[in-house]
Design a protein around this motif. Structure first.
Motif, PDB file in Angstrom:
ATOM      1  N   ARG A 232      42.440  -7.477 -16.419  1.00 39.19           N
ATOM      2  CA  ARG A 232      41.516  -8.110 -17.373  1.00 39.19           C
ATOM      3  C   ARG A 232      40.305  -8.707 -16.658  1.00 39.19           C
ATOM      4  NH1 ARG A 232      46.703 -11.021 -20.105  1.00 39.19           N
ATOM      5  NH2 ARG A 232      47.407  -9.276 -21.412  1.00 39.19           N
ATOM      6  N   ALA A 235      38.060  -5.868 -15.826  1.00 40.73           N
ATOM      7  CA  ALA A 235      37.336  -5.378 -17.000  1.00 40.73           C
ATOM      8  C   ALA A 235      36.101  -6.229 -17.265  1.00 40.73           C
ATOM      9  CB  ALA A 235      38.248  -5.371 -18.217  1.00 40.73           C
ATOM     10  N   PRO A 239      32.470  -3.932 -17.185  1.00 42.48           N
ATOM     11  CA  PRO A 239      32.675  -3.720 -18.626  1.00 42.48           C
ATOM     12  C   PRO A 239      32.282  -2.338 -19.117  1.00 42.48           C
ATOM     13  CG  PRO A 239      30.721  -5.061 -18.238  1.00 42.48           C
ATOM     14  CD  PRO A 239      31.408  -4.914 -16.913  1.00 42.48           C
ATOM     15  N   VAL A 244      38.526   1.483 -16.231  1.00 44.27           N
ATOM     16  CA  VAL A 244      39.025   0.113 -16.149  1.00 44.27           C
ATOM     17  C   VAL A 244      39.683  -0.266 -17.474  1.00 44.27           C
ATOM     18  CG1 VAL A 244      38.380  -2.305 -15.898  1.00 44.27           C
ATOM     19  CG2 VAL A 244      37.333  -0.585 -14.421  1.00 44.27           C
ATOM     20  N   HIS A 245      38.998   0.015 -18.582  1.00 48.25           N
ATOM     21  CA  HIS A 245      39.577  -0.275 -19.894  1.00 48.25           C
ATOM     22  C   HIS A 245      40.794   0.602 -20.167  1.00 48.25           C
ATOM     23  CE1 HIS A 245      36.381  -3.021 -20.982  1.00 48.25           C
ATOM     24  NE2 HIS A 245      35.485  -2.118 -20.654  1.00 48.25           N
ATOM     25  N   ALA A 290      41.588  -1.845 -26.169  1.00 52.86           N
ATOM     26  CA  ALA A 290      41.063  -1.433 -24.865  1.00 52.86           C
ATOM     27  C   ALA A 290      40.951   0.085 -24.798  1.00 52.86           C
ATOM     28  CB  ALA A 290      41.959  -1.959 -23.751  1.00 52.86           C
TER      29      ALA A 290
END
Length: 430
Positions: A232, A235, A239, A244-245, A290
């Protein structure tokens, strides 16, 4: 009843498993060398093993270790500074730091376990994932430093010999020290270069918590929680990176099953047998959100499509969306595994695909795929290969062969709970 020494060793093992990464990372911020940081943290463990049997296990063992390690780190830096004849201002700064490490510091640590934005654990991961190291060395070193895993446990996670992992770790620490790699979260340009390795490390940490390679427990939830927290944070740092998500989505959805993965006595409960009402709906919602972000990033102009973590998250989402095991869309899961085999081919992915094929088109089709994988060198000591084979043989009524396969799987696993489950399945076919 355990002796005081046995109680100390058990307490130490539990604390080190959970807190070693934080302790090493905090010390590394002081000494700026991950090899030295691990040595100092180990020195703190030795000190605990000397003092705790006489003084008793402290109320906050983690804070005791942290305080001891930081004091020793400050002593080492002060000694090095004086030896190098650094100017007086720096010595005064160290004196100020040293003065802050008082007995009251233990209580302060108990109240404030987190570091500043730059999360020291994340600094540690990025440092250990520096491009100067090979991918294998980066991952092995970070698992060692972050989770306190033994070389044996890391070797089983990598499916490689233990001496190989030990050599990687020693060489990696030496290389980082000789290259004077800074202990920091790199700027955006350099960060993207290391991101793939960092994601791999975080997911390996999660997997070690989700299905422990060794020990008496089927899971180590604290490792899953730590990997989720790091994911998290990452992320937030990246972003606009779909993978990553995707990784966060995968971990959130898998973590949602935690409470359903064991029965009242701590024995494993396999996916198709789990009570899905015990799956955490909040984690599922977070995971699906996500995944939606990862899919949106993958399909926007310039997007490169779903990566390995997002594809695995999509597979996990198929299970999460099915309220009953028999409602699972296995044909879609096979299609997603086909895509995963394209972007990240591996024998383990092929084995998982075979399981999905068995659910979609029957055990005979799956067994043919599994038999082809038997020659893969990476799977020769991988207990899930004979376990999957045993399950398929049992469904086909070939019970004697299935029993042998489950016994082989039980002999290969180092996890006591998993071994008991496999032995039980072998016995049931007797």
């Amino acid at each position: 009843m355990p002796t005081p020494l046995q109680a100390v060793h058990r307490a130490m093992e539990g604390v080190w498993r959970i807190e070693s990464g934080r302790i090493i990372a905090s010390v590394a911020r002081i000494v700026r060398d991950v090899g030295q940081a691990e040595e100092i943290a180990q020195d703190a463990v030795v000190a605990a093993l000397e003092h705790w049997p006489q003084d008793g296990i402290p109320n906050n063992p983690a804070a005791w270790l942290m305080t001891t390690a930081k004091r020793r780190a400050l002593d080492r830096v002060r000694a090095a500074t004086l030896h190098a004849h650094k100017h007086e201002a720096f010595e005064q700064e160290l004196d100020t730091l040293g003065a802050s490490v008082t007995p009251d510091f233990v209580d302060a640590l108990a109240q404030a376990q987190e570091d500043d934005i730059g999360d020291d654990l994340l600094r540690l991961i990025f440092t250990a994932c520096h491009p100067v190291l090979s991918t294998e060395a980066r991952t092995a070193l970070t698992l060692r430093l972050l989770c306190g895993l033994t070389t044996g446990e890391i070797a089983r996670a990598f499916l490689v010999p233990e001496p190989t992992v030990a050599q990687r770790i020693v060489r990696a620490k030496r290389t980082l020290s000789e290259a004077h790699v800074p202990f920091e979260i790199p700027q955006a340009e350099s960060r993207s270069e290391r991101l793939a390795s960092v994601l791999g490390v975080i997911y390996l940490v999660f997997n070690e918590g989700y299905s422990a390679t060794a020990g008496e427990d089927w899971m180590r939830p604290a490792l899953c929680d730590e990997a989720l927290r790091l994911g998290r944070v990452l992320a937030g740092l990246a972003p606009h990176d779909g993978e990553v998500h995707g990784l966060v989505a995968l971990m959130e959805i898998q973590a949602s099953r935690t409470h359903a993965r064991t029965d009242g006595e701590g024995r494993p409960v396999l996916l198709l047998d789990q009570d899905r009402t015990r799956w955490d709906p909040l984690l599922i919602r977070r995971g699906l959100a996500a995944l939606a972000r990862a899919e949106a990033l993958a399909t926007q102009p310039g997007g490169s499509g779903l990566g390995p973590y997002a594809l695995q998250a999509a597979i996990a989402a198929c299970h999460a969306r099915a309220h009953r095991a028999d409602a699972t869309d296995w044909h879609r899961i096979v299609a997603l595994y086909d895509a995963l085999c394209e972007v990240a081919p591996s024998p383990v992915v092929a084995l998982n695909r075979a399981v999905a094929v068995g659910m979609a088109w029957g055990p005979k089709a799956a067994l043919e795929l599994v038999e082809q994988l038997a020659a893969e060198p990476q799977l020769r000591k991988y207990h899930w290969l004979p376990s999957v084979r045993g399950n398929l043989l049992a469904k086909l009524g070939r019970h004697a062969e299935a029993r042998t396969a489950f016994e082989q799987a039980a002999a290969l696993t180092q996890n006591a709970r998993e071994r008991a489950l496999l032995q039980e399945r072998a016995h049931s076919l007797g």
